[in-house]
Design a protein around this motif. Structure first.
Motif, mmCIF file in Angstrom:
data_model
loop_
_atom_site.group_PDB
_atom_site.id
_atom_site.type_symbol
_atom_site.label_atom_id
_atom_site.label_comp_id
_atom_site.label_asym_id
_atom_site.label_seq_id
_atom_site.Cartn_x
_atom_site.Cartn_y
_atom_site.Cartn_z
ATOM 1 N N PHE A 121 -10.309 -1.737 12.195
ATOM 2 C CA PHE A 121 -10.209 -0.288 11.994
ATOM 3 C C PHE A 121 -10.601 0.471 13.263
ATOM 4 C CE2 PHE A 121 -10.842 -1.719 7.540
ATOM 5 C CZ PHE A 121 -9.680 -1.199 6.990
ATOM 6 N N LEU A 142 -4.146 2.153 9.209
ATOM 7 C CA LEU A 142 -4.041 0.960 8.359
ATOM 8 C C LEU A 142 -3.028 -0.035 8.921
ATOM 9 C CD1 LEU A 142 -4.258 2.580 4.828
ATOM 10 C CD2 LEU A 142 -5.839 0.894 5.764
ATOM 11 N N LEU A 195 -8.990 -7.056 6.389
ATOM 12 C CA LEU A 195 -9.231 -6.054 7.431
ATOM 13 C C LEU A 195 -10.736 -5.873 7.607
ATOM 14 C CD1 LEU A 195 -6.531 -3.302 6.816
ATOM 15 C CD2 LEU A 195 -6.371 -5.454 8.062
ATOM 16 N N LEU A 200 -3.753 8.238 8.691
ATOM 17 C CA LEU A 200 -4.339 7.205 7.846
ATOM 18 C C LEU A 200 -3.408 5.998 7.759
ATOM 19 C CD1 LEU A 200 -6.525 6.214 5.912
ATOM 20 C CD2 LEU A 200 -5.418 7.562 4.099
ATOM 21 N N SER A 201 -2.133 6.251 7.568
ATOM 22 C CA SER A 201 -1.144 5.183 7.496
ATOM 23 C C SER A 201 -1.081 4.397 8.796
ATOM 24 C CB SER A 201 0.233 5.789 7.178
ATOM 25 O OG SER A 201 1.243 4.822 7.283
ATOM 26 N N LEU A 258 -10.648 6.237 4.167
ATOM 27 C CA LEU A 258 -10.528 4.989 4.930
ATOM 28 C C LEU A 258 -11.847 4.211 4.917
ATOM 29 C CD1 LEU A 258 -8.688 3.281 6.844
ATOM 30 C CD2 LEU A 258 -9.782 4.515 8.729
ATOM 31 N N ILE A 262 0.854 -1.192 0.000
ATOM 32 C CA ILE A 262 0.000 0.000 0.000
ATOM 33 C C ILE A 262 0.885 1.235 0.000
ATOM 34 C CG2 ILE A 262 -1.842 1.240 1.195
ATOM 35 C CD1 ILE A 262 -2.396 -1.411 2.734
ATOM 36 N N ALA A 309 -3.997 -3.729 10.336
ATOM 37 C CA ALA A 309 -3.355 -4.933 9.800
ATOM 38 C C ALA A 309 -2.779 -5.769 10.939
ATOM 39 C CB ALA A 309 -2.269 -4.554 8.800
ATOM 40 N N ILE A 315 -12.143 2.555 1.635
ATOM 41 C CA ILE A 315 -11.217 1.417 1.558
ATOM 42 C C ILE A 315 -11.874 0.208 2.212
ATOM 43 C CG2 ILE A 315 -9.043 0.497 2.489
ATOM 44 C CD1 ILE A 315 -7.870 3.354 2.099
ATOM 45 N N HIS A 316 -12.451 0.433 3.372
ATOM 46 C CA HIS A 316 -13.118 -0.656 4.096
ATOM 47 C C HIS A 316 -14.352 -1.149 3.346
ATOM 48 C CE1 HIS A 316 -14.862 -3.129 7.113
ATOM 49 N NE2 HIS A 316 -15.812 -2.268 7.441
ATOM 50 N N VAL A 360 -8.300 -3.636 1.158
ATOM 51 C CA VAL A 360 -7.183 -4.280 1.861
ATOM 52 C C VAL A 360 -7.716 -5.604 2.397
ATOM 53 C CG1 VAL A 360 -5.442 -4.118 3.673
ATOM 54 C CG2 VAL A 360 -6.191 -2.040 2.487
#
Length: 189
Positions: A166, A23, A161, A19-20, A149, A6, A27, A152-153, A158
């Motif tokens: 989250f 994530l 996840l 944000l990083s 985010l 990513i 993970a 993304i979810h 990803v």
């Protein structure tokens, strides 16, 4: 699981670091081996901010080789195009917040502003799946990262996840009204 790469990019002040970290921690809660590195550059002056996360499988370094990212996450259109060109593999996935913070070249008139059509053209040429995100009614523009985010979810960008991963990550990093506002936005977006 094969390593999943990513690449996150944005402009200083947009929340790439948060944000990083969300994530990365999500993970970790999902049980993945994960490594990450941030490059802040001139973040405090509106410069580019980059984070790289590699998770799953045997991951020895957090650095992502050129054009091997599975997912590029960008919080601005110019950074989305740059991130695709530098990091994203053919047939990878791009998600970006559809806004422009006009880099210096655009303001000076020496460069053209990146449009969604520019991004779509490159995506079409390279078989990249693109997700453009925009939520004009968010209470604070600094929360655009949480809107991304949430998408993304929602789209499962990803693998592995889940919602609880989250939420646990956000609870680690935020407190009080900031935590509740971000969780509310994450669940509503």
């Amino acid at each position: 699981m094969q390593p999943f790469n990513i690449y996150l990019c944005g402009v200083g002040g947009q929340g790439i670091g948060l944000l990083s970290e969300i994530l990365l921690r999500a993970a970790d809660y999902a049980g993945y081996t994960a490594k990450a590195v941030d490059t802040h550059g001139l973040a405090q002056r509106g410069g580019t901010v980059i984070s790289q996360i590699r998770l799953g499988g045997v991951v020895c370094t957090p650095l992502i080789a050129e054009r091997t990212a599975d997912l590029v996450v960008a919080l601005e259109r110019h950074e989305a195009l740059r991130g695709m060109q530098v990091a994203l593999r053919d047939h990878g996935t791009l998600i970006y917040y559809n806004t422009s913070l006009e880099p210096l070249g655009v303001r000076l008139g020496t460069e053209s502003e990146v449009s969604t059509d520019d991004i779509d053209k490159v995506c079409g040429q390279r078989g990249i799946v693109s997700h453009s995100v925009m939520q004009p009614d968010i209470p604070d523009p600094r929360m655009q990262n949480i809107v991304v985010l949430a998408h993304i979810h929602r789209h499962g960008l990803v693998p592995g996840l889940q919602t609880e991963h989250f939420l646990q990550a956000m609870e680690d990093l935020l407190t009080g009204t900031m935590l509740s506002a971000n969780i509310e936005l994450f669940q509503a977006a």
